[in-house]
Scaffold this motif. Structure first.
Motif, short mmCIF file in Angstrom:
data_model
loop_
_atom_site.label_atom_id
_atom_site.label_comp_id
_atom_site.label_asym_id
_atom_site.label_seq_id
_atom_site.Cartn_x
_atom_site.Cartn_y
_atom_site.Cartn_z
N PRO A 86 -4.43 21.07 31.97
CA PRO A 86 -4.83 19.75 31.47
C PRO A 86 -4.77 19.72 29.95
O PRO A 86 -5.08 20.72 29.29
CB PRO A 86 -6.28 19.58 31.96
CG PRO A 86 -6.43 20.59 33.05
CD PRO A 86 -5.51 21.72 32.72
N GLN A 87 -4.37 18.60 29.39
CA GLN A 87 -4.32 18.46 27.94
C GLN A 87 -5.70 18.13 27.41
O GLN A 87 -6.39 17.26 27.93
CB GLN A 87 -3.33 17.36 27.55
CG GLN A 87 -1.88 17.73 27.82
CD GLN A 87 -0.94 16.68 27.28
OE1 GLN A 87 -1.35 15.59 26.91
NE2 GLN A 87 0.34 17.00 27.24
N ILE A 88 -6.13 18.89 26.39
CA ILE A 88 -7.43 18.65 25.76
C ILE A 88 -7.21 17.83 24.50
O ILE A 88 -6.49 18.26 23.59
CB ILE A 88 -8.13 19.98 25.42
CG1 ILE A 88 -8.33 20.81 26.70
CG2 ILE A 88 -9.46 19.72 24.73
CD1 ILE A 88 -8.90 22.18 26.45
N GLU A 89 -7.82 16.67 24.47
CA GLU A 89 -7.66 15.81 23.31
C GLU A 89 -8.53 16.33 22.17
O GLU A 89 -9.73 16.57 22.34
CB GLU A 89 -8.05 14.37 23.66
CG GLU A 89 -7.12 13.73 24.69
CD GLU A 89 -7.47 12.27 24.91
OE1 GLU A 89 -8.38 11.77 24.19
OE2 GLU A 89 -6.84 11.64 25.76
N GLU A 90 -7.91 16.51 21.01
CA GLU A 90 -8.65 16.97 19.83
C GLU A 90 -9.33 15.79 19.15
O GLU A 90 -8.71 14.74 18.94
CB GLU A 90 -7.70 17.66 18.84
CG GLU A 90 -7.06 18.93 19.40
CD GLU A 90 -6.19 19.61 18.37
OE1 GLU A 90 -6.12 19.09 17.24
OE2 GLU A 90 -5.59 20.65 18.69
N GLU A 91 -10.62 15.98 18.83
CA GLU A 91 -11.34 14.93 18.13
C GLU A 91 -10.89 14.89 16.68
O GLU A 91 -10.73 15.93 16.04
CB GLU A 91 -12.84 15.17 18.21
CG GLU A 91 -13.39 15.09 19.63
CD GLU A 91 -14.89 15.24 19.65
OE1 GLU A 91 -15.49 15.32 18.55
OE2 GLU A 91 -15.47 15.26 20.74
N PRO A 92 -10.73 13.70 16.14
CA PRO A 92 -10.32 13.61 14.73
C PRO A 92 -11.40 14.14 13.81
O PRO A 92 -12.60 13.98 14.08
CB PRO A 92 -10.11 12.09 14.53
CG PRO A 92 -10.91 11.45 15.62
CD PRO A 92 -10.88 12.38 16.77
#
Length: 204
Positions: free
Chosen positions: A177-183
Protein backbone atom coordinates in the motif's frame (compact mmCIF):
# COMPACT_ATOMS: atom_id res chain seq x y z
CA UNK A 1 -29.76 -23.52 -27.75
CA UNK A 2 -31.24 -22.25 -31.01
CA UNK A 3 -32.39 -18.79 -32.04
CA UNK A 4 -34.49 -17.83 -35.02
CA UNK A 5 -33.37 -14.78 -36.98
CA UNK A 6 -34.81 -12.90 -39.92
CA UNK A 7 -32.76 -11.36 -42.70
CA UNK A 8 -32.50 -7.60 -42.60
CA UNK A 9 -34.11 -5.91 -45.58
CA UNK A 10 -33.15 -2.42 -44.42
CA UNK A 11 -29.85 -1.17 -43.04
CA UNK A 12 -28.62 2.12 -41.66
CA UNK A 13 -29.07 4.08 -38.44
CA UNK A 14 -32.79 4.81 -38.85
CA UNK A 15 -33.61 1.18 -39.66
CA UNK A 16 -31.59 -0.02 -36.67
CA UNK A 17 -33.44 2.38 -34.35
CA UNK A 18 -36.79 1.14 -35.61
CA UNK A 19 -35.71 -2.47 -35.14
CA UNK A 20 -34.55 -1.87 -31.54
CA UNK A 21 -37.84 -0.08 -30.77
CA UNK A 22 -39.61 -3.28 -31.89
CA UNK A 23 -37.46 -5.47 -29.59
CA UNK A 24 -35.08 -6.62 -32.33
CA UNK A 25 -31.27 -6.52 -32.24
CA UNK A 26 -29.37 -5.87 -35.50
CA UNK A 27 -26.69 -8.52 -36.02
CA UNK A 28 -24.32 -9.86 -38.66
CA UNK A 29 -23.40 -13.51 -39.20
CA UNK A 30 -20.05 -14.07 -40.92
CA UNK A 31 -17.20 -16.56 -41.07
CA UNK A 32 -14.36 -18.05 -43.08
CA UNK A 33 -16.77 -20.13 -45.17
CA UNK A 34 -19.86 -17.95 -44.77
CA UNK A 35 -20.90 -14.84 -46.65
CA UNK A 36 -21.93 -12.05 -44.31
CA UNK A 37 -25.65 -12.22 -43.53
CA UNK A 38 -27.29 -9.16 -41.89
CA UNK A 39 -30.07 -10.36 -39.57
CA UNK A 40 -32.40 -9.30 -36.77
CA UNK A 41 -32.55 -11.23 -33.48
CA UNK A 42 -35.23 -11.15 -30.82
CA UNK A 43 -33.75 -9.10 -27.97
CA UNK A 44 -35.19 -11.17 -25.10
CA UNK A 45 -34.26 -14.49 -26.73
CA UNK A 46 -30.69 -13.29 -27.33
CA UNK A 47 -30.27 -12.08 -23.73
CA UNK A 48 -31.68 -15.36 -22.41
CA UNK A 49 -29.32 -17.36 -24.64
CA UNK A 50 -26.24 -15.40 -23.56
CA UNK A 51 -27.17 -15.87 -19.90
CA UNK A 52 -27.40 -19.62 -20.49
CA UNK A 53 -24.30 -20.24 -22.64
CA UNK A 54 -22.07 -17.42 -21.35
CA UNK A 55 -20.44 -14.51 -23.13
CA UNK A 56 -18.40 -16.73 -25.48
CA UNK A 57 -20.66 -19.79 -25.53
CA UNK A 58 -21.75 -21.57 -28.70
CA UNK A 59 -25.34 -21.60 -29.95
CA UNK A 60 -27.28 -22.06 -33.18
CA UNK A 61 -29.09 -19.47 -35.29
CA UNK A 62 -31.70 -20.40 -37.89
CA UNK A 63 -32.05 -18.01 -40.82
CA UNK A 64 -34.75 -18.94 -43.33
CA UNK A 65 -34.22 -22.65 -42.71
CA UNK A 66 -30.41 -22.51 -42.77
CA UNK A 67 -28.71 -23.17 -39.42
CA UNK A 68 -25.42 -21.61 -38.35
CA UNK A 69 -23.24 -22.59 -35.40
CA UNK A 70 -22.05 -19.29 -33.95
CA UNK A 71 -20.62 -17.46 -30.96
CA UNK A 72 -20.54 -13.76 -30.14
CA UNK A 73 -17.39 -12.25 -31.63
CA UNK A 74 -18.26 -8.67 -30.76
CA UNK A 75 -21.12 -6.96 -28.93
CA UNK A 76 -21.87 -3.25 -28.79
CA UNK A 77 -23.88 -1.93 -25.85
CA UNK A 78 -25.67 1.36 -25.36
CA UNK A 79 -23.58 4.01 -23.63
CA UNK A 80 -26.03 4.88 -20.85
CA UNK A 81 -28.43 1.93 -20.78
CA UNK A 82 -27.90 -1.83 -20.29
CA UNK A 83 -29.03 -2.51 -23.84
CA UNK A 84 -27.39 -4.39 -26.71
CA UNK A 85 -27.11 -2.27 -29.86
CA UNK A 86 -25.47 -4.69 -32.29
CA UNK A 87 -23.95 -8.17 -32.31
CA UNK A 88 -21.35 -9.78 -34.58
CA UNK A 89 -21.77 -13.56 -34.73
CA UNK A 90 -18.87 -15.64 -36.02
CA UNK A 91 -20.03 -18.79 -37.81
CA UNK A 92 -17.83 -21.88 -37.88
CA UNK A 93 -17.88 -25.47 -39.08
CA UNK A 94 -17.30 -28.58 -36.97
CA UNK A 95 -13.63 -28.96 -35.96
CA UNK A 96 -12.66 -25.53 -37.33
CA UNK A 97 -10.48 -23.47 -34.99
CA UNK A 98 -10.99 -19.73 -34.64
CA UNK A 99 -9.54 -16.90 -32.57
CA UNK A 100 -11.53 -16.29 -29.40
CA UNK A 101 -11.25 -14.02 -26.37
CA UNK A 102 -11.56 -15.81 -23.03
CA UNK A 103 -12.15 -13.76 -19.85
CA UNK A 104 -9.71 -14.03 -16.93
CA UNK A 105 -10.99 -13.71 -13.36
CA UNK A 106 -9.10 -13.40 -10.07
CA UNK A 107 -10.08 -15.54 -7.09
CA UNK A 108 -8.97 -15.48 -3.45
CA UNK A 109 -8.45 -11.74 -2.96
CA UNK A 110 -10.17 -11.92 0.44
CA UNK A 111 -7.34 -14.18 1.71
CA UNK A 112 -4.71 -11.47 1.24
CA UNK A 113 -4.33 -9.54 4.49
CA UNK A 114 -1.58 -7.19 3.33
CA UNK A 115 -1.02 -5.64 -0.06
CA UNK A 116 -3.05 -4.41 -3.00
CA UNK A 117 -4.10 -6.82 -5.75
CA UNK A 118 -3.82 -5.35 -9.25
CA UNK A 119 -5.13 -7.24 -12.29
CA UNK A 120 -3.37 -6.19 -15.49
CA UNK A 121 -4.99 -8.60 -17.97
CA UNK A 122 -8.70 -9.42 -18.02
CA UNK A 123 -8.76 -11.71 -21.07
CA UNK A 124 -6.66 -14.09 -23.14
CA UNK A 125 -6.64 -14.47 -26.91
CA UNK A 126 -6.65 -18.11 -28.00
CA UNK A 127 -7.12 -20.20 -31.12
CA UNK A 128 -9.51 -23.06 -30.45
CA UNK A 129 -12.51 -25.00 -31.74
CA UNK A 130 -15.41 -22.97 -30.25
CA UNK A 131 -17.20 -26.04 -28.90
CA UNK A 132 -14.07 -26.86 -26.85
CA UNK A 133 -13.36 -23.31 -25.68
CA UNK A 134 -13.28 -22.71 -21.91
CA UNK A 135 -15.83 -20.23 -20.61
CA UNK A 136 -13.21 -18.53 -18.42
CA UNK A 137 -9.78 -18.78 -16.78
CA UNK A 138 -9.42 -18.41 -13.01
CA UNK A 139 -6.22 -17.15 -11.34
CA UNK A 140 -5.93 -17.97 -7.63
CA UNK A 141 -4.15 -15.26 -5.65
CA UNK A 142 -4.95 -16.49 -2.12
CA UNK A 143 -1.34 -17.43 -1.30
CA UNK A 144 0.33 -14.43 -2.96
CA UNK A 145 2.30 -11.89 -0.92
CA UNK A 146 3.58 -8.37 -1.48
CA UNK A 147 5.97 -8.42 -4.43
CA UNK A 148 4.49 -11.58 -5.98
CA UNK A 149 3.13 -11.68 -9.53
CA UNK A 150 1.51 -14.22 -11.80
CA UNK A 151 2.02 -14.18 -15.54
CA UNK A 152 0.16 -15.57 -18.53
CA UNK A 153 2.57 -18.52 -18.47
CA UNK A 154 1.19 -19.49 -15.04
CA UNK A 155 -2.29 -20.14 -16.43
CA UNK A 156 -2.94 -23.78 -17.32
CA UNK A 157 -3.95 -24.05 -20.98
CA UNK A 158 -5.41 -27.26 -22.44
CA UNK A 159 -3.45 -29.07 -25.15
CA UNK A 160 -6.11 -28.38 -27.79
CA UNK A 161 -5.95 -24.62 -27.15
CA UNK A 162 -3.32 -22.43 -28.82
CA UNK A 163 -2.44 -19.43 -26.68
CA UNK A 164 -1.95 -16.22 -28.70
CA UNK A 165 -1.36 -13.79 -25.82
CA UNK A 166 2.27 -13.10 -24.83
CA UNK A 167 3.15 -15.54 -22.03
CA UNK A 168 5.47 -13.03 -20.31
CA UNK A 169 2.71 -10.50 -19.63
CA UNK A 170 1.72 -10.00 -15.99
CA UNK A 171 -1.83 -11.05 -15.20
CA UNK A 172 -2.01 -10.05 -11.54
CA UNK A 173 0.39 -8.68 -8.91
CA UNK A 174 0.38 -7.75 -5.23
CA UNK A 175 2.01 -4.48 -4.22
CA UNK A 176 2.54 -2.67 -0.92
CA UNK A 177 0.00 0.00 0.00
CA UNK A 178 1.18 3.53 -0.72
CA UNK A 179 1.73 5.64 2.39
CA UNK A 180 0.89 9.26 1.86
CA UNK A 181 3.52 11.59 3.30
CA UNK A 182 2.19 14.50 5.32
CA UNK A 183 3.41 17.88 4.09
CA UNK A 184 6.04 19.49 6.31
CA UNK A 185 4.62 22.39 8.36
CA UNK A 186 5.74 25.81 7.25
CA UNK A 187 7.29 27.92 10.03
CA UNK A 188 5.88 31.38 10.47
CA UNK A 189 9.44 32.57 10.99
CA UNK A 190 10.22 31.79 7.37
CA UNK A 191 7.49 34.07 6.11
CA UNK A 192 8.75 37.47 4.92
CA UNK A 193 7.78 40.47 7.06
CA UNK A 194 5.02 42.48 5.40
CA UNK A 195 6.09 45.95 4.34
CA UNK A 196 4.05 48.81 5.82
CA UNK A 197 3.13 51.23 3.10
CA UNK A 198 3.79 54.82 3.98
CA UNK A 199 6.21 54.05 6.83
CA UNK A 200 9.12 56.49 6.95
CA UNK A 201 12.25 54.38 7.39
CA UNK A 202 14.37 57.47 8.24
CA UNK A 203 12.09 58.59 11.11
CA UNK A 204 14.15 56.45 13.52
Amino acid sequence: MKLTATKRTETGTSASKRARAEGKIPAAIYGREVETVPVLLNEKELEMTLREVGSNGVFKVDVDGETYDVFVKDKKNAALKPEIYHVDLLAFTKGQKVNMTIPVYVNGEEEIKEGIVSQSISELEVNVAPASAPSEYIVDVSEMKIGDAKHVSDIVIADDVELLTDTELTVVSVSAPQIEEEPEPTSDDEMPEPEVIGEDKDSE
